[in-house]
Design a protein around this motif. Structure first.
Motif, mmCIF file in Angstrom:
data_model
loop_
_atom_site.group_PDB
_atom_site.id
_atom_site.type_symbol
_atom_site.label_atom_id
_atom_site.label_comp_id
_atom_site.label_asym_id
_atom_site.label_seq_id
_atom_site.Cartn_x
_atom_site.Cartn_y
_atom_site.Cartn_z
ATOM 1 N N GLY A 1 55.367 -11.210 26.801
ATOM 2 C CA GLY A 1 54.498 -10.119 27.240
ATOM 3 C C GLY A 1 54.709 -9.838 28.710
ATOM 4 N N TRP A 2 54.677 -8.547 29.096
ATOM 5 C CA TRP A 2 54.827 -8.190 30.499
ATOM 6 C C TRP A 2 54.200 -6.846 30.788
ATOM 7 C CZ3 TRP A 2 58.533 -7.348 26.904
ATOM 8 C CH2 TRP A 2 59.232 -6.136 26.920
ATOM 9 N N ARG A 3 53.805 -6.675 32.049
ATOM 10 C CA ARG A 3 53.289 -5.398 32.545
ATOM 11 C C ARG A 3 54.458 -4.661 33.186
ATOM 12 N NH1 ARG A 3 47.285 -5.521 33.013
ATOM 13 N NH2 ARG A 3 47.606 -3.355 33.563
ATOM 14 N N MET B 1 42.705 -8.386 25.573
ATOM 15 C CA MET B 1 43.697 -9.415 25.818
ATOM 16 C C MET B 1 43.757 -9.765 27.294
ATOM 17 S SD MET B 1 47.321 -8.909 23.919
ATOM 18 C CE MET B 1 48.350 -10.343 24.013
ATOM 19 N N CYS B 2 44.245 -10.966 27.597
ATOM 20 C CA CYS B 2 44.470 -11.347 28.987
ATOM 21 C C CYS B 2 45.339 -10.272 29.632
ATOM 22 C CB CYS B 2 45.164 -12.708 29.076
ATOM 23 S SG CYS B 2 44.169 -14.093 28.474
ATOM 24 N N ALA B 3 44.910 -9.745 30.760
ATOM 25 C CA ALA B 3 45.620 -8.646 31.411
ATOM 26 C C ALA B 3 47.028 -9.044 31.830
ATOM 27 C CB ALA B 3 44.829 -8.148 32.619
ATOM 28 N N ASP B 4 47.244 -10.337 32.103
ATOM 29 C CA ASP B 4 48.583 -10.783 32.498
ATOM 30 C C ASP B 4 49.441 -11.198 31.305
ATOM 31 O OD1 ASP B 4 47.412 -13.195 31.784
ATOM 32 O OD2 ASP B 4 47.661 -14.119 33.766
ATOM 33 N N ALA C 1 54.602 1.282 36.191
ATOM 34 C CA ALA C 1 53.567 2.048 35.478
ATOM 35 C C ALA C 1 52.441 1.086 35.117
ATOM 36 C CB ALA C 1 54.156 2.690 34.232
ATOM 37 N N PRO C 2 51.455 0.920 35.994
ATOM 38 C CA PRO C 2 50.421 -0.100 35.805
ATOM 39 C C PRO C 2 49.585 0.051 34.533
ATOM 40 C CG PRO C 2 49.964 1.251 37.751
ATOM 41 C CD PRO C 2 51.279 1.692 37.207
#
Length: 164
Positions: free
Chosen positions: A42-44, A116-119, A48-49
């Motif tokens: 998983g990644w942000r 979900m966990c934001a990170d 694009a936040p």
């Protein structure tokens, strides 16, 4: 989870076009990821936040999911719990992640969501490899393996909703 390549990741997406999958930002540190401790990648998107991505093993293959999340952060006194790993966070540590459904339903604009966990570090929180900055994990009578199985099941249930 087995180590993934950029090609694996781009080919895995089930809820966006091939063009979108080709343009998305893939993490540059794939060789440094703790693959043995991950249930999903998983990644942000740093550019694009409001965009996040996750890739997991499903039915012998890979399922990549493009997610949208709000950029507005809650106050530091507000506590939220991740629906996947059951870690609590203060402030913006948990986000509502929404995903367009796969197939015709997604093309019609239908979506599903999960807190979900934001990170997107659920796998590491469950294993005790990462500690939430301003939250906590509850003391549980379940073993770590049972907690991992529960988190995998919670994520699988969310992903299954993309196909219905």
């Amino acid at each position: 989870m087995r180590p993934l390549t950029e090609q694996d990741i781009r080919a895995s997406f089930v809820n966006c076009s091939k063009g979108d999958a080709k343009r998305l930002t893939v993490p540059r540190d794939l060789t440094e990821r703790p693959w043995d401790d991950l249930d999903f990648l998983g990644w942000r998107d740093p550019g694009a936040p409001d965009r996040s991505y996750l890739v997991l093993e499903r039915d012998g293959g890979l399922a990549g999911i493009a997610l949208r999340c709000p950029t507005v952060r809650r106050g530091s006194q507000h506590r939220s719990m991740c629906s996947v790993c059951l870690t609590t966070h203060r402030g913006g540590g948990v986000s509502l992640m929404t995903a367009r459904k796969a197939g015709p339903a997604g093309r019609e604009g239908n979506s599903v969501g999960v807190y979900m966990c934001a990170d997107l570090a659920c796998s590491l929180y469950v294993r005790g490899k990462k500690v939430p900055e301003s939250g906590s994990r509850f003391e549980e009578s379940l073993t770590t393996e049972e907690q991992i199985a529960r988190a995998r099941g919670n994520l699988a249930a969310f992903v299954e909703r993309l196909y219905v």
